[in-house]
Design an enzyme around this catalytic site. Structure first.
Site, PDB file in Angstrom:
ATOM      1  CB  CYS A  42      -0.942   0.000   1.203  1.00 51.94           C
ATOM      2  SG  CYS A  42      -1.988   1.473   1.277  1.00 51.94           S
ATOM      3  CB  CYS A  47      -3.282   2.416  -1.632  1.00 51.05           C
ATOM      4  SG  CYS A  47      -3.601   0.697  -1.236  1.00 51.05           S
ATOM      5  CE  LYS A  50      -4.651   3.212  -6.481  1.00 51.53           C
ATOM      6  NZ  LYS A  50      -5.550   2.121  -6.074  1.00 51.53           N
ATOM      7  CE1 TYR A 178      -6.932  -2.258  -6.998  1.00 51.46           C
ATOM      8  CE2 TYR A 178      -8.007  -4.395  -7.257  1.00 51.46           C
ATOM      9  CZ  TYR A 178      -7.063  -3.598  -6.640  1.00 51.46           C
ATOM     10  OH  TYR A 178      -6.257  -4.130  -5.675  1.00 51.46           O
ATOM     11  CD  GLU A 182      -7.232   2.042  -9.088  1.00 56.75           C
ATOM     12  OE1 GLU A 182      -8.085   2.252  -8.212  1.00 56.75           O
ATOM     13  OE2 GLU A 182      -6.162   1.428  -8.856  1.00 56.75           O
ATOM     14  CG  HIS A 436     -30.015  21.222  -4.014  1.00 58.33           C
ATOM     15  ND1 HIS A 436     -30.009  20.450  -5.160  1.00 58.33           N
ATOM     16  CD2 HIS A 436     -30.271  22.493  -4.406  1.00 58.33           C
ATOM     17  CE1 HIS A 436     -30.264  21.233  -6.197  1.00 58.33           C
ATOM     18  NE2 HIS A 436     -30.423  22.478  -5.765  1.00 58.33           N
ATOM     19  CD  GLU A 441     -29.280  17.235  -4.896  1.00 54.77           C
ATOM     20  OE1 GLU A 441     -30.428  17.449  -4.475  1.00 54.77           O
ATOM     21  OE2 GLU A 441     -28.528  18.119  -5.360  1.00 54.77           O
TER      22      GLU A 441
END
Length: 459
Positions: A42, A47, A50, A178, A182, A436, A441
């Site tokens: 990681c 992670c 990246k 993924y 990515e 909002h 939302e």
């Protein structure tokens, strides 16, 4: 029998460090062995670096957006060596924090490959043999490459992608998961001619089918060439670069060919067989709900167990191990409703079941789905589209899955995961007042059930 250490941990990644620190804080004598750099996949080659690359690659679209909002943006150029230097400095800083945290907790750290000699004895390169009452394997995973593919020695994996001396002009990325996507977005955002080659019928296997299709469409709209249903048969090195020859006869020339076709548990040459530790068919350490292996005094956490291969999961598994073994508090980690994010552009956030899995397990489900251009895009004529989807069990109205593709989807899904983990129903979800104007939302304002278009109809 007296042992040199109460706990020996193989691997100083996220799971191993968390377990080591918590164990050492009880006064236990803990030794951690790491053959590479402290921080694991990681922090060092996953992670964290990246995400820095994702941030860097997003600025191209940000400059375009800025112009649409009235800013005069001068011609921008990207300095790859400068970025690499800054990235490496930050990774070194974070790795140092991991080291200090271990030391502050009272754990001892040694750099070197560790191999089990038996259930209580470990051979450490540069240190010799030590004994331990309990052993934790937390070595993570590694990228897999097809060793028998002609020319594969010219290709790289994600590990090497973090340290390319020059930013390539053309790249072919093999894989549809993924990591592949990515990096496709990263390179594409940095101006690299990017092609994805994937043998499957669609990308992101394991995710909801609507999300998979939507992401593939957005990738192509952003300029990434996506070639599905084929695979590379050989790689040829030429005077002008590398040529990826696909089995369907298509060939693509590139400066870099990167394989991101999956990761495997890193159990190579650890001596697990000598200690009697059972492995799964994929080479992972076979463990029970408490992360205990087939040998009573040996445990394993994180990607090396091939359960859910995510950093936060490894951390929680490491903490649960420490609670169980050193705090006399039997603890398991619940692997249900674990949210995940894919840092493509746009991002993907997902928690719970896909529609297909929900129908298979629960029978009848209701689907709420919306596709739209976010407010920020519509203002300046941008084309990126968002998608949000809820999968709801009929009868109970319990939300089984929540899926988001759009800006900040990773941030949104973290909050949604809390609700799904608590068993939220659609009426409860709808009773939440919207914030909002936001993309999120839309999640609490969907009232119409989605009916897919008839086969052959235009959506």
């Amino acid at each position: 029998m007296a042992y040199d250490y109460d706990l020996f941990v193989i691997g100083a990644g996220s799971g191993g460090v968390r377990a080591s620190r918590l164990a050492a804080m009880t006064g236990a004598k803990v030794l951690v062995a790491e053959e590479h750099r402290v921080g694991g996949t990681c922090v060092i080659r996953g992670c964290v670096p990246k995400k820095f690359m994702v941030y860097a690659s997003e600025y191209a679209k940000s400059f375009e957006t800025a112009r649409g909002y009235g800013w005069t943006v001068p011609e921008a150029t990207f300095d790859w060596p400068r970025f690499l230097m800054a990235k490496d400095n930050e990774i070194a800083r974070l790795s140092g924090i991991y080291v200090r945290n271990l030391q502050n907790a009272g754990a001892e750290l040694v750099h070197g490959k560790a191999r089990l000699v038996d259930a209580h004895t470990v051979e450490v390169e540069g240190r010799g043999r030590v004994t331990a009452d309990k052993i934790l394997v937390a070595t993570g995973g590694r990228p897999w490459m097809p060793a028998d593919l002609p020319g594969v020695e010219h290709a790289i994996t994600s590990n090497e992608a973090f340290h390319l001396e020059q930013l390539p002009k053309r790249v072919v990325i093999v894989g549809g998961g993924y990591i592949a996507l990515e990096f496709a977005c990263i390179f594409n955002g940095l101006g690299v001619d990017t092609t994805v080659v994937h043998r499957g019928p669609n990308v992101l296997r394991g995710f909801d089918d609507d999300i998979r299709s939507h992401v593939a469409e957005e990738l192509e709209a952003a300029g990434v060439k996506v070639r599905l249903g084929t695979q590379i048969g050989r790689i040829e090195k030429t005077a002008t670069g590398l040529v990826a020859h696909c089995v369907d006869g298509h060939a693509t020339e590139a400066d870099v060919i990167m394989f991101a076709v999956g990761r495997v548990p890193y159990t190579d040459d650890l001596g697990l067989e000598a200690a009697g530790v059972a492995l799964t068919e994929t080479g992972a350490v076979k463990v029970d709900a408490y992360s205990r292996s087939s040998v009573d005094n040996i445990w394993a956490v994180g990607d090396v167990t091939d359960r859910i291969n995510l950093t936060p999961v490894a951390i929680r598994e490491g903490a649960a191990f420490a609670q169980t073994v050193f705090y006399d508090n039997p603890t398991t980690f619940d692997h249900d409703m674990v949210a995940s994010a894919v840092f493509t552009q746009p991002q993907v956030g997902s928690v719970g079941m896909s529609e297909a899995d929900a129908r298979h397990k629960h029978g009848k489900v209701d689907v709420y789905l919306s596709k739209f251009r976010p407010m920020k895009e519509t203002f300046y004529g941008g084309h990126q589209r968002a998608l949000i989807k809820l999968v709801v069990e009929q009868g109970t109205e319990k939300i089984l899955g929540c899926h988001v593709v759009g800006p900040d989807a990773g941030e949104i899904i973290q909050m949604a995961a809390i609700a799904l983990k608590m068993g939220v129903t659609k009426p409860q979800w709808d009773s939440t007042c919207a914030v909002h104007p936001t993309l999120a939302e839309e999640l609490v304002t969907m009232r119409e059930k989605y009916t897919p278009p008839a086969l052959g109809a235009v959506a």
